[in-house]
Enzyme design. Structure first.
Site, mmCIF file in Angstrom:
data_model
loop_
_atom_site.group_PDB
_atom_site.id
_atom_site.type_symbol
_atom_site.label_atom_id
_atom_site.label_comp_id
_atom_site.label_asym_id
_atom_site.label_seq_id
_atom_site.Cartn_x
_atom_site.Cartn_y
_atom_site.Cartn_z
ATOM 1 N NE ARG B 20 101.824 81.209 12.871
ATOM 2 C CZ ARG B 20 102.709 80.418 13.455
ATOM 3 N NH1 ARG B 20 103.278 79.450 12.759
ATOM 4 N NH2 ARG B 20 103.036 80.575 14.718
ATOM 5 C CB SER B 47 105.001 75.998 9.950
ATOM 6 O OG SER B 47 104.816 75.475 8.655
ATOM 7 C CD GLU B 68 108.583 74.439 -1.261
ATOM 8 O OE1 GLU B 68 109.435 74.013 -2.060
ATOM 9 O OE2 GLU B 68 108.551 74.096 -0.070
ATOM 10 C CG PHE B 93 110.560 77.866 1.711
ATOM 11 C CD1 PHE B 93 111.864 78.224 1.431
ATOM 12 C CD2 PHE B 93 110.240 77.472 2.998
ATOM 13 C CE1 PHE B 93 112.848 78.170 2.409
ATOM 14 C CE2 PHE B 93 111.214 77.417 3.980
ATOM 15 C CZ PHE B 93 112.524 77.766 3.695
ATOM 16 N NE ARG B 177 106.384 82.007 13.486
ATOM 17 C CZ ARG B 177 106.584 80.690 13.290
ATOM 18 N NH1 ARG B 177 106.704 80.220 12.064
ATOM 19 N NH2 ARG B 177 106.674 79.862 14.294
#
Lengths: 309, 324
Positions: B20, B47, B68, B93, B177
């Site tokens: 990230r 995030s 979303e 999601f 991540r």
């Protein structure tokens, strides 16, 4: 199959209203254009043996007003970045959109005869990669408004005055994605966005009130941050005034709740849930045609749309 | 050095990276040079590590909140207006909630949308299967026009993001991540639809991508110590697949093991197996996640599902034994 659509390929075209005409003249133009689009759409559905004529007829006055008098679009430059955007969220009324696009020159009227035929660009639901003037591939409900919100944000980022219009069915508002998008529209103060609700009160199988009621819809839209305008969705003058004047309130997105009748103005279709996607039989086709053509011109004398230069 | 990679723990010679960080750096760089770049998020500024991006380009970060479906639709509308939206949201999601929007608004409408699935696979290991994103590859593989990229390290992440910004059309990129070592050289150039041969070999081909690459290389090292010559193919582009590289691997090594941080149904292994069955049938062993995983870190769970270096080695030995 009847080749009626092809017969009318050389009929005169009404196209866009004259901006210098009087308001009365513009309204008369829109009324006649909508009548012609309905005739063409009736033929389209009859010819193809499928379609959503009830929802088509519910929305045609709105579509005719948008394309003939409100939207800043040019069939000669369908990809112009500064064009106004119109998203048809209730994609199942593709037939109404195609006949309207043909009426203002986005596609040749002769192409209407290919509706639903194998390999036709005219799918049962609109496809932006196949048909000039279509902005998004729709069909599943609840997609158009989020896309319109995204475009309206893009226009704001660009500092552009172009406007974004989206037509949703009222039953479609049962999809939660719309309410997600409405929150975003209000949060971003998208006064360049006009949400038009085709409020015919019917969904596929029953009334909306019987299925999962939306009322009080105006209060809900207002609570979600929209400036709400209620009008008769078959009144061309009211549509012309409201859609031309949007935003109704600076700093807020506009929600036009257009009260309509599914199947309007055909006597045996209007407000009848059975006409969601029923195809007129031969006798019904003739009856509907006669109702749309009260002056009694011969069938071949009915107006169609010619190919634009 | 790649071939010396035997441990998955960070060392002075082998630091580990959160992809990230590379993602946000390259996104900000792209945004500085191209007004069209915008970020779209679902309350995922933190995030997605986009705090600095938001500070630098406040108008060009559209936060739709926890929504979303609208997020992907909004991205489609931004693309309609000529923008290049990078949607950054937790992969679980983003892909599950908005699957129809991804199919219709991104894929079928063929809008120029970049979907960046943050923390994919089992990165949220302890949070359980609701937060694991192991089905995303299978779902999105079935969508026409969609390009799917699973970068292995920060270098490949940057290269893939740069390529995606240039490409016209929808792209899905997993941005991990989970701490991973650098695998690729600094001058690495991402080539869409092309496999990268990390190590040549004759006895078996090990195919993987993303967080499993370092484990796969370590397995090849273990195999070499046992006299088994393993080819290692990194396949960052799951779709379109490098069919030629896979067919060559089948023809030249006669056995294939795939390993991935996703479900065994419909992922990289499936794509490889579909190709092999059609073009050059040889034994293929697919390592992946066969179920809703129990609680545990991604690293623990990868080990559990046979994707420790030793596990991949064992799968290779067994698959070689199945060769005709």
């Amino acid at each position: 199959m009847t080749p009626l659509l092809l017969e009318h390929a050389t009929m005169p075209v009404l196209g866009r209203v004259d901006p210098l005409a009087t308001r009365e003249g513009q309204i008369a133009h829109l009324a006649e254009l909508a009548r012609q689009i309905r005739i063409q759409d009736l033929k389209l559905v009859h010819h193809a043996g499928a379609g959503h004529i009830g929802g088509d007829f519910s929305a045609i006055d709105i579509l005719a007003t948008l394309y003939a008098a409100v939207l800043n679009v040019d069939p000669g430059r369908p990809g112009d970045p500064e064009r106004d955007r119109f998203f048809l969220s209730k994609g199942h009324v593709a037939g109404a959109l195609y006949t309207t696009l043909a009426a203002v020159g986005f596609l040749p009227v002769t192409e209407l005869a290919t509706f639903l035929q194998p390999l036709s660009a005219l799918n049962g639901h609109p496809n932006r990669t196949k048909v000039a003037g279509v902005e998004a591939n729709t069909g599943p409900l609840g997609h158009g408004l989020p896309i319109a919100v995204g475009h309206a944000i893009a226009a704001k980022l660009d500092g552009s005055r172009r406007r974004t219009f989206v037509l949703v069915g009222d039953g479609e508002l049962q999809e939660g994605s719309n309410w997600e998008a409405m929150m975003t529209a209000a949060h971003h103060a998208l006064d360049n966005l006009v949400l038009i609700v085709d409020r015919n009160g019917l969904q596929q199988g029953a009334t909306i009130a019987e299925t999962n009621d939306l009322e009080p819809l105006p209060a809900k839209a207002a609570a979600f941050g929209f400036s709400v305008v209620e009008l008769d969705g078959h009144d061309h003058g009211a549509l012309l005034d409201a859609l031309s004047a949007a935003p109704a309130t600076p700093g807020r997105p506009t929600c036009v709740i257009a009260r309509t009748h599914k199947g309007h103005p055909i006597s045996f279709m209007s407000d009848n849930v059975n006409w969601h996607h029923r195809v007129p039989k031969a006798t019904e086709f003739e009856l509907a045609l006669a109702e749309l053509n009260p002056t009694g011109l011969s069938r071949t004398g009915l107006a169609g749309f010619e190919e634009q230069p | 050095m790649i071939d010396a990679l035997t441990t998955l723990r960070p060392t002075e010679e082998q630091p580990l990276f959160d992809c990230r960080d590379a993602y946000v750096e390259v996104l900000a760089d792209l945004a500085r040079n191209d007004q069209r770049i915008v970020a779209v998020v679902n309350d995922s500024v933190g995030s997605s590590k986009l705090v600095d991006f938001e500070r630098a380009f406040p108008d060009r970060l559209v936060n739709v909140g926890i929504a979303e479906q609208a997020m992907v639709g909004v991205a489609a509308g931004l693309a309609n207006g000529g923008r290049i939206p990078f949607v950054s949201a937790a992969a679980c999601f983003l892909t599950a909630r908005a699957l129809e929007q991804i199919k219709v608004d991104a894929g079928y409408s063929n809008y120029n949308i970049k979907l960046c699935g943050m923390s994919p696979g089992m990165a949220y290991g302890d949070l359980g299967p609701t937060h694991h994103s192991i089905e995303d590859i299978a779902w999105l593989r079935a969508i026409d026009n969609m390009i799917i990229i699973v970068p292995a390290d920060p270098i490949e992440t940057v290269a893939a993001i740069r390529w995606a910004a240039e490409h016209q059309g929808p792209v899905y990129i997993r941005v991990s991540r989970m701490a991973v070592p650098k695998i690729n050289p600094d001058d690495y150039r991402f080539r869409p639809g092309r496999a990268v041969t990390l190590r040549d070999g004759d006895d078996v081909t090990l195919i993987s991508n993303g967080t499993v690459i370092s484990r796969t290389l370590a397995a090849a090292h273990l195999l070499a110590a046992e006299g088994v010559s393993a080819r290692v193919l990194s396949i960052p582009t799951v779709k379109p697949l490098d069919v030629e590289a896979v067919v060559a691997a089948a023809a030249e090594t006669g056995a294939i093991v795939t390993a991935e941080e996703s479900t065994i149904s419909g992922g990289l292994g499936s794509a490889v197996a579909e190709t092999v069955v059609d073009r050059c049938p040889v034994p293929v062993k697919i390592l992946g996640v066969p179920e809703f995983a129990p609680t545990g870190s991604a690293s623990y769970l990868l080990d559990r599902y046979g994707m420790s270096p030793a596990g991949i080695r064992d799968a290779a030995v067994q698959t070689i034994a199945r060769r005709a």
